[in-house]
Scaffold this motif. Structure first.
Motif, mmCIF file in Angstrom:
data_model
loop_
_atom_site.group_PDB
_atom_site.id
_atom_site.type_symbol
_atom_site.label_atom_id
_atom_site.label_comp_id
_atom_site.label_asym_id
_atom_site.label_seq_id
_atom_site.Cartn_x
_atom_site.Cartn_y
_atom_site.Cartn_z
ATOM 1 N N GLN A 109 46.143 73.883 26.610
ATOM 2 C CA GLN A 109 46.495 72.682 25.875
ATOM 3 C C GLN A 109 46.829 71.516 26.804
ATOM 4 N N ALA A 110 46.894 71.798 28.114
ATOM 5 C CA ALA A 110 47.287 70.747 29.042
ATOM 6 C C ALA A 110 46.271 69.617 29.100
ATOM 7 N N GLY A 111 45.005 69.932 28.862
ATOM 8 C CA GLY A 111 43.950 68.921 28.870
ATOM 9 C C GLY A 111 43.555 68.532 30.283
ATOM 10 N N PRO A 112 42.467 67.782 30.491
ATOM 11 C CA PRO A 112 41.556 67.434 29.388
ATOM 12 C C PRO A 112 40.701 68.619 28.940
ATOM 13 N N LEU A 113 40.503 68.721 27.647
ATOM 14 C CA LEU A 113 39.728 69.806 27.067
ATOM 15 C C LEU A 113 38.299 69.373 26.763
ATOM 16 N N SER A 114 37.419 70.364 26.697
ATOM 17 C CA SER A 114 36.059 70.166 26.210
ATOM 18 C C SER A 114 35.858 71.154 25.076
ATOM 19 N N GLY A 115 35.098 70.757 24.069
ATOM 20 C CA GLY A 115 34.883 71.692 22.982
ATOM 21 C C GLY A 115 34.078 71.140 21.832
ATOM 22 N N LEU A 116 34.063 71.937 20.760
ATOM 23 C CA LEU A 116 33.321 71.598 19.554
ATOM 24 C C LEU A 116 34.248 71.749 18.355
ATOM 25 N N PHE A 117 34.147 70.841 17.401
ATOM 26 C CA PHE A 117 34.899 70.980 16.163
ATOM 27 C C PHE A 117 34.109 70.343 15.017
ATOM 28 N N GLY A 118 34.378 70.813 13.820
ATOM 29 C CA GLY A 118 33.682 70.287 12.652
ATOM 30 C C GLY A 118 34.526 69.264 11.916
ATOM 31 N N VAL A 119 33.865 68.253 11.405
ATOM 32 C CA VAL A 119 34.511 67.226 10.598
ATOM 33 C C VAL A 119 33.886 67.262 9.206
ATOM 34 N N VAL A 120 34.710 67.074 8.178
ATOM 35 C CA VAL A 120 34.177 67.006 6.814
ATOM 36 C C VAL A 120 33.768 65.555 6.540
ATOM 37 N N LYS A 121 32.480 65.280 6.708
ATOM 38 C CA LYS A 121 31.963 63.921 6.501
ATOM 39 C C LYS A 121 31.986 63.560 5.012
ATOM 40 N N PRO A 122 32.469 62.357 4.666
ATOM 41 C CA PRO A 122 32.377 61.904 3.281
ATOM 42 C C PRO A 122 31.024 61.258 3.019
ATOM 43 N N SER A 123 30.642 61.155 1.772
ATOM 44 C CA SER A 123 29.410 60.454 1.413
ATOM 45 C C SER A 123 29.628 58.963 1.577
ATOM 46 N N GLY A 124 28.667 58.276 2.162
ATOM 47 C CA GLY A 124 28.769 56.820 2.326
ATOM 48 C C GLY A 124 28.517 56.349 3.737
ATOM 49 N N PRO A 125 29.429 56.620 4.676
ATOM 50 C CA PRO A 125 29.224 56.138 6.046
ATOM 51 C C PRO A 125 28.144 56.921 6.782
ATOM 52 N N THR A 126 27.613 56.326 7.849
ATOM 53 C CA THR A 126 26.637 57.026 8.673
ATOM 54 C C THR A 126 27.362 58.022 9.580
ATOM 55 N N SER A 127 26.625 59.009 10.058
ATOM 56 C CA SER A 127 27.208 60.004 10.958
ATOM 57 C C SER A 127 27.702 59.355 12.248
ATOM 58 N N MET A 128 26.924 58.420 12.791
ATOM 59 C CA MET A 128 27.299 57.803 14.060
ATOM 60 C C MET A 128 28.524 56.916 13.923
ATOM 61 N N SER A 129 28.719 56.294 12.764
ATOM 62 C CA SER A 129 29.918 55.466 12.587
ATOM 63 C C SER A 129 31.163 56.345 12.622
ATOM 64 N N LEU A 130 31.056 57.561 12.081
ATOM 65 C CA LEU A 130 32.181 58.491 12.125
ATOM 66 C C LEU A 130 32.440 58.965 13.556
ATOM 67 N N VAL A 131 31.368 59.269 14.280
ATOM 68 C CA VAL A 131 31.517 59.701 15.677
ATOM 69 C C VAL A 131 32.191 58.601 16.495
ATOM 70 N N ASN A 132 31.787 57.360 16.285
ATOM 71 C CA ASN A 132 32.382 56.236 17.021
ATOM 72 C C ASN A 132 33.856 56.069 16.677
ATOM 73 N N ASP A 133 34.209 56.309 15.409
ATOM 74 C CA ASP A 133 35.615 56.207 15.012
ATOM 75 C C ASP A 133 36.442 57.324 15.652
ATOM 76 N N VAL A 134 35.899 58.536 15.678
ATOM 77 C CA VAL A 134 36.603 59.653 16.301
ATOM 78 C C VAL A 134 36.794 59.375 17.792
ATOM 79 N N LYS A 135 35.802 58.738 18.397
ATOM 80 C CA LYS A 135 35.889 58.456 19.832
ATOM 81 C C LYS A 135 37.047 57.519 20.159
ATOM 82 N N LYS A 136 37.376 56.628 19.241
ATOM 83 C CA LYS A 136 38.498 55.716 19.473
ATOM 84 C C LYS A 136 39.795 56.492 19.653
#
Length: 330
Positions: free
Chosen positions: A6-33
């Protein structure tokens, strides 16, 4: 997860529950913030540099790598796999993995995109289609099948996207190449009949656009017709038949094409009005088997983007704890 991990920095994979409406890349960009400002994923020295610069609210786009393992259309919701750091190298594995979907088909209307985001192409009779007929016809779409990608897709032929041929009325140089895919499971899970609120898209082709599409389609199949054949035996105010399918398919399968082709086989026309990806690899909306991983609800990130909130005794914010609990560390 062990504390040293947990000390970081970590690398990994996780799933997000995308809502209907926004594009996939807009969600990725928001998560990146959020990710690019988190000590879980970014070296402390880089975060200290950012803090020293005094640029509050800004984030370094090069602070961490992030990507997604298979785009969902804006209309679609469900599992969107995100990779961070070294996890991005494993995202290609999710393009070919087995996926599960739940989709609603609305009969009586074909659209250019094969879903409700597109324009009407043609109307066709639908009242004759029964539940029993659909269940029997589904057998033709199970196992290894061949699919023809939609004419309004970004696939290129001789360097030009197929949708450009269709929009401009340019004859295709050759038929669209069929793709072999595997439909492991396919079943009718809900018969809505006319008891629903779905309606045909309001957007329609102009006469010129329809003629252009017809010209392109006839270049590879002279028998093709996109003339309307509206159902004359039912009142116009009655909603056309809709039903829900569940399927488990191989990578590269066009769910919209299954719905489109199924409607044709039923002697009608049809398009997708809802689409949910319920599983992608081990990431799923409803964990049931050993090794399944739940996904982080989008509301968790949405809330953090508005206000990251306070940290707990371990220095974690709510969104970081949610990701840690569901992440596959790489």
């Amino acid at each position: 997860m062990p504390k040293d991990e947990q000390a970081g920095p970590l690398s990994g994979l996780f799933g997000v529950v995308k809502p209907s409406g926004p594009t996939s890349m807009s969600l990725v960009n928001d998560v990146k913030k959020l990710v690019a400002n988190s000590p879980l994923f970014v070296e402390k020295s880089k975060l200290a540099q950012k803090a020293k610069s005094g640029k509050k609210g800004k984030f370094r786009r090069d602070a961490v790598k992030i990507g997604q393992g298979g785009t969902l259309d804006p209309l679609a919701d469900g599992v969107l796999v995100i990779g961070v750091g070294k996890g991005t190298k494993k995202l290609s594995d999710f393009l070919d993995c087995v996926k599960e979907y739940r989709t609603t088909c609305l009969l009586g209307c074909e659209t250019d995109t094969y879903d409700s985001e597109g324009k009407q192409v043609r109307l066709a009779p639908w009242h004759h289609v029964t539940r029993e007929q659909v269940e029997k016809t589904l057998e033709q779409f199970k196992g290894e099948i061949e699919q023809i990608p939609p004419i309004f897709s970004a696939l290129k032929m001789d360097g030009m996207p197929l949708y450009e041929y269709a929009r401009k009325g340019i004859p295709l140089p050759r038929p669209i190449e069929k793709r072999k895919v595997t439909v492991h499971e396919l079943e009718l899970v809900e018969w809505l009949g006319s008891d629903h609120s779905f309606r045909f898209p309001e957007k329609k082709f102009t006469k010129e656009e329809q003629e252009a599409l017809q010209k392109t389609l006839k270049s590879v199949d002279s028998s093709t017709s996109i003339e309307d054949q509206p159902d004359q035996e039912v009142p116009p105010e009655k909603a056309p038949t809709a039903f829900v399918l569940r399927m488990k398919v191989s990578g590269g399968t066009y769910v919209r094409s299954i719905v489109h082709d199924l409607a044709h086989t039923l002697g009608s026309a049809g398009h997708v009005v809802t689409l949910t990806r319920s599983r992608q690899g081990a990431f799923t909306l409803e964990p049931k088997e050993e090794g399944d991983r739940a996904c982080v609800p989008w509301e968790v990130f949405q809330s953090a983007l508005a206000d990251e909130g306070d940290v707990d005794g371990e220095g974690r914010r709510r969104w970081e704890k949610e990701v840690l609990a569901k992440m596959e560390v790489v």
